[in-house]
Structures are given as C-alpha cells and as structure tokens.
Design a protein around this motif. Sequence first.
Motif, PDB file in Angstrom:
ATOM      1  N   TRP A 107       0.851  -1.196   0.000  1.00  0.00           N
ATOM      2  CA  TRP A 107       0.000   0.000   0.000  1.00  0.00           C
ATOM      3  C   TRP A 107       0.878   1.234   0.000  1.00  0.00           C
ATOM      4  O   TRP A 107       1.898   1.276   0.686  1.00  0.00           O
ATOM      5  N   PRO A 108       0.501   2.265  -0.746  1.00  0.00           N
ATOM      6  CA  PRO A 108       1.326   3.475  -0.809  1.00  0.00           C
ATOM      7  C   PRO A 108       1.344   4.181   0.541  1.00  0.00           C
ATOM      8  O   PRO A 108       0.316   4.256   1.222  1.00  0.00           O
ATOM      9  N   PRO A 109       2.505   4.697   0.931  1.00  0.00           N
ATOM     10  CA  PRO A 109       2.596   5.368   2.221  1.00  0.00           C
ATOM     11  C   PRO A 109       1.983   6.764   2.224  1.00  0.00           C
ATOM     12  O   PRO A 109       1.544   7.242   3.258  1.00  0.00           O
ATOM     13  N   ALA A 110       1.930   7.428   1.071  1.00  0.00           N
ATOM     14  CA  ALA A 110       1.444   8.809   1.026  1.00  0.00           C
ATOM     15  C   ALA A 110      -0.076   8.858   1.153  1.00  0.00           C
ATOM     16  O   ALA A 110      -0.796   8.072   0.534  1.00  0.00           O
ATOM     17  N   ALA A 111      -0.555   9.783   1.950  1.00  0.00           N
ATOM     18  CA  ALA A 111      -2.003   9.920   2.175  1.00  0.00           C
ATOM     19  C   ALA A 111      -2.747  10.266   0.891  1.00  0.00           C
ATOM     20  O   ALA A 111      -3.891   9.868   0.707  1.00  0.00           O
ATOM     21  N   ASP A 112      -2.094  10.985  -0.021  1.00  0.00           N
ATOM     22  CA  ASP A 112      -2.777  11.372  -1.260  1.00  0.00           C
ATOM     23  C   ASP A 112      -2.714  10.265  -2.315  1.00  0.00           C
ATOM     24  O   ASP A 112      -3.153  10.448  -3.441  1.00  0.00           O
ATOM     25  N   ALA A 113      -2.155   9.115  -1.952  1.00  0.00           N
ATOM     26  CA  ALA A 113      -2.069   7.991  -2.887  1.00  0.00           C
ATOM     27  C   ALA A 113      -2.958   6.839  -2.410  1.00  0.00           C
ATOM     28  O   ALA A 113      -2.646   5.679  -2.622  1.00  0.00           O
ATOM     29  N   ASP A 114      -4.077   7.185  -1.797  1.00  0.00           N
ATOM     30  CA  ASP A 114      -4.962   6.159  -1.252  1.00  0.00           C
ATOM     31  C   ASP A 114      -5.946   5.628  -2.292  1.00  0.00           C
ATOM     32  O   ASP A 114      -6.975   5.059  -1.964  1.00  0.00           O
ATOM     33  N   TRP A 115      -5.609   5.771  -3.554  1.00  0.00           N
ATOM     34  CA  TRP A 115      -6.501   5.361  -4.638  1.00  0.00           C
ATOM     35  C   TRP A 115      -6.042   4.075  -5.323  1.00  0.00           C
ATOM     36  O   TRP A 115      -6.655   3.622  -6.285  1.00  0.00           O
ATOM     37  N   TYR A 116      -4.976   3.458  -4.827  1.00  0.00           N
ATOM     38  CA  TYR A 116      -4.498   2.216  -5.432  1.00  0.00           C
ATOM     39  C   TYR A 116      -3.792   1.335  -4.405  1.00  0.00           C
ATOM     40  O   TYR A 116      -3.364   1.793  -3.348  1.00  0.00           O
ATOM     41  N   GLY A 117      -3.681   0.081  -4.735  1.00  0.00           N
ATOM     42  CA  GLY A 117      -2.873  -0.876  -3.995  1.00  0.00           C
ATOM     43  C   GLY A 117      -2.217  -1.805  -5.006  1.00  0.00           C
ATOM     44  O   GLY A 117      -2.781  -2.088  -6.065  1.00  0.00           O
ATOM     45  N   ARG A 118      -1.014  -2.234  -4.691  1.00  0.00           N
ATOM     46  CA  ARG A 118      -0.272  -3.125  -5.586  1.00  0.00           C
ATOM     47  C   ARG A 118      -0.215  -4.513  -4.956  1.00  0.00           C
ATOM     48  O   ARG A 118      -0.038  -4.630  -3.744  1.00  0.00           O
ATOM     49  N   TYR A 119      -0.366  -5.539  -5.768  1.00  0.00           N
ATOM     50  CA  TYR A 119      -0.317  -6.906  -5.253  1.00  0.00           C
ATOM     51  C   TYR A 119       0.839  -7.649  -5.905  1.00  0.00           C
ATOM     52  O   TYR A 119       0.941  -7.716  -7.132  1.00  0.00           O
ATOM     53  N   ALA A 120       1.720  -8.206  -5.060  1.00  0.00           N
ATOM     54  CA  ALA A 120       2.857  -8.994  -5.542  1.00  0.00           C
ATOM     55  C   ALA A 120       2.573 -10.468  -5.275  1.00  0.00           C
ATOM     56  O   ALA A 120       2.438 -10.884  -4.123  1.00  0.00           O
ATOM     57  N   PHE A 121       2.451 -11.231  -6.344  1.00  0.00           N
ATOM     58  CA  PHE A 121       2.172 -12.657  -6.199  1.00  0.00           C
ATOM     59  C   PHE A 121       3.359 -13.378  -5.567  1.00  0.00           C
ATOM     60  O   PHE A 121       4.508 -13.055  -5.862  1.00  0.00           O
ATOM     61  N   ARG A 122       3.060 -14.339  -4.752  1.00  0.00           N
ATOM     62  CA  ARG A 122       4.083 -15.072  -4.030  1.00  0.00           C
ATOM     63  C   ARG A 122       4.984 -15.855  -4.984  1.00  0.00           C
ATOM     64  O   ARG A 122       4.514 -16.509  -5.897  1.00  0.00           O
ATOM     65  N   ARG A 123       6.264 -15.757  -4.748  1.00  0.00           N
ATOM     66  CA  ARG A 123       7.291 -16.501  -5.482  1.00  0.00           C
ATOM     67  C   ARG A 123       7.247 -16.289  -7.001  1.00  0.00           C
ATOM     68  O   ARG A 123       7.505 -17.221  -7.760  1.00  0.00           O
ATOM     69  N   THR A 124       6.912 -15.081  -7.441  1.00  0.00           N
ATOM     70  CA  THR A 124       6.906 -14.807  -8.886  1.00  0.00           C
ATOM     71  C   THR A 124       7.913 -13.743  -9.298  1.00  0.00           C
ATOM     72  O   THR A 124       8.229 -13.642 -10.479  1.00  0.00           O
ATOM     73  N   LEU A 125       8.356 -12.914  -8.361  1.00  0.00           N
ATOM     74  CA  LEU A 125       9.287 -11.816  -8.645  1.00  0.00           C
ATOM     75  C   LEU A 125       8.770 -10.904  -9.759  1.00  0.00           C
ATOM     76  O   LEU A 125       9.542 -10.322 -10.505  1.00  0.00           O
ATOM     77  N   GLY A 126       7.448 -10.792  -9.884  1.00  0.00           N
ATOM     78  CA  GLY A 126       6.855  -9.897 -10.871  1.00  0.00           C
ATOM     79  C   GLY A 126       6.796 -10.452 -12.281  1.00  0.00           C
ATOM     80  O   GLY A 126       6.335  -9.778 -13.201  1.00  0.00           O
ATOM     81  N   SER A 127       7.235 -11.680 -12.487  1.00  0.00           N
ATOM     82  CA  SER A 127       7.236 -12.264 -13.823  1.00  0.00           C
ATOM     83  C   SER A 127       5.819 -12.630 -14.261  1.00  0.00           C
ATOM     84  O   SER A 127       4.981 -13.035 -13.451  1.00  0.00           O
ATOM     85  N   TYR A 128       5.572 -12.538 -15.568  1.00  0.00           N
ATOM     86  CA  TYR A 128       4.291 -12.989 -16.111  1.00  0.00           C
ATOM     87  C   TYR A 128       4.272 -14.502 -16.325  1.00  0.00           C
ATOM     88  O   TYR A 128       3.218 -15.104 -16.499  1.00  0.00           O
ATOM     89  N   LYS A 129       5.435 -15.146 -16.282  1.00  0.00           N
ATOM     90  CA  LYS A 129       5.503 -16.578 -16.567  1.00  0.00           C
ATOM     91  C   LYS A 129       4.568 -17.417 -15.699  1.00  0.00           C
ATOM     92  O   LYS A 129       3.912 -18.331 -16.221  1.00  0.00           O
ATOM     93  N   PRO A 130       4.456 -17.162 -14.396  1.00  0.00           N
ATOM     94  CA  PRO A 130       3.517 -17.979 -13.610  1.00  0.00           C
ATOM     95  C   PRO A 130       2.071 -17.838 -14.085  1.00  0.00           C
ATOM     96  O   PRO A 130       1.307 -18.801 -14.027  1.00  0.00           O
ATOM     97  N   HIS A 131       1.695 -16.672 -14.575  1.00  0.00           N
ATOM     98  CA  HIS A 131       0.345 -16.463 -15.084  1.00  0.00           C
ATOM     99  C   HIS A 131       0.140 -17.333 -16.329  1.00  0.00           C
ATOM    100  O   HIS A 131      -0.887 -18.003 -16.477  1.00  0.00           O
ATOM    101  N   PHE A 132       1.133 -17.310 -17.201  1.00  0.00           N
ATOM    102  CA  PHE A 132       1.076 -18.142 -18.393  1.00  0.00           C
ATOM    103  C   PHE A 132       0.992 -19.616 -18.018  1.00  0.00           C
ATOM    104  O   PHE A 132       0.140 -20.360 -18.522  1.00  0.00           O
ATOM    105  N   TRP A 133       1.877 -20.056 -17.121  1.00  0.00           N
ATOM    106  CA  TRP A 133       1.927 -21.474 -16.788  1.00  0.00           C
ATOM    107  C   TRP A 133       0.716 -21.926 -15.987  1.00  0.00           C
ATOM    108  O   TRP A 133       0.285 -23.081 -16.110  1.00  0.00           O
ATOM    109  N   ALA A 134       0.130 -21.057 -15.199  1.00  0.00           N
ATOM    110  CA  ALA A 134      -1.122 -21.427 -14.517  1.00  0.00           C
ATOM    111  C   ALA A 134      -2.204 -21.713 -15.549  1.00  0.00           C
ATOM    112  O   ALA A 134      -2.980 -22.673 -15.404  1.00  0.00           O
TER     113      ALA A 134
END
Length: 198
Positions: free
Chosen positions: A45-72
Amino acid sequence: MGVGIEVLIVDWRRVEAEPAGERRVLLEEAAFGDEGDLDEEGWIWPPAADADWYGRYAFRRTLGSYKPHFWAGERWEHVRDFAAPGLRTALDHFTAALFWEGLDYMTDGTATPLPEREAPWDADLLMWQPPRDIAAIKAFWTRAAPDLDTLREPFAQHAAEPGGWIGDFESFAEFLRGWAEVVTEADRRGWGVIGLRC
C-alpha cells in the motif's frame, strides 16, 4: 528476463479524473514509482495519504514475472477436462477474466459472460477489469473455491511439472488464491483491477 506484470487495484474514478494524457504516467508511477523489495509478497500500500486510490499486489514466489500467469493457464488447460462441470465453468471464467484470455476451450460455448472491451487508457495494460465486472469475477471464484481441492489428484496426474513454474497443485491453488485476494479487495472497495506490462 521476459515480460513482467504489476497488478494494481485502482479507484477507477480517480484515474479517469486525470486528463487523458496524464493517466499513463499516473498508473506507471503507482506501479513502478517505488521499486520496493523484489521479495515482497502480498499487498503493498502506498505510504502517502494522497495515494490512497491504489494498492499493488505482488504474487508469491513470482518476482513480478508474467511466466507464472502463463503457466497457470497451461496447467489449467491440462487439468480442466477432469474437473466437475460447475468447477470447470467457474475456473474457465475466472482465469479468462484475469490472466488467460483466448484459450481454445473458450470457443466451445463457455466464453466468459463479461463483455469484451478496448483498453480504457493509453497505458501498456496486459489486463484490465473495471469495477462493474469485479463482482461477477468474484462470484466465479466463490463458486470454484469450495471444490478446488478436487483437482489435486488430476493435477498430479495430468499437469504436474516438478521444478517448473506452477509445477504442483499447491502452487497452482496458491496462485489462484492470490488472484482471489486481488478481486476480493477490489470488490470490497468498489475498484477495478489492472495489470501493467513491465
């Protein structure tokens, strides 16, 4: 390194309140402005109060790669014929809506009831689902979740790839539950979901 994906839930109205030419920068700053730790998992979650309009989700053990999405998606294609009809339809719709659109099986009359849409903003989006569709996507998961464990044995027999991305049932189920977390939180807030290419 290949294609990466940054998954955000966003307040759609907040993004659309920006001038059209500034939305891409707004989204990219939300996704990439704070590099963070590559080992971070779950919600960021963004620390800034004016950035309360988004949240980012990091999938476990993927390091941001799209490959797990493809392989799933690939693993689901190998195991779906062994799923009970209700589970198969629910997971077909859930996966197509979020990360695995355009599979051959989606042309056999099981196409998602969600309408096709053009990308809403001039940004490099791998996926997008506006708030009005999130409740339906969550309902697909709600129908699938209780029976997910019935795929354990068929997955081991027909889809397992030890050592590969999404190589066993546990990693497959954990990955789907990650997407369920994203959809559930977006639904709770009345927000949409996007995946930016990185």
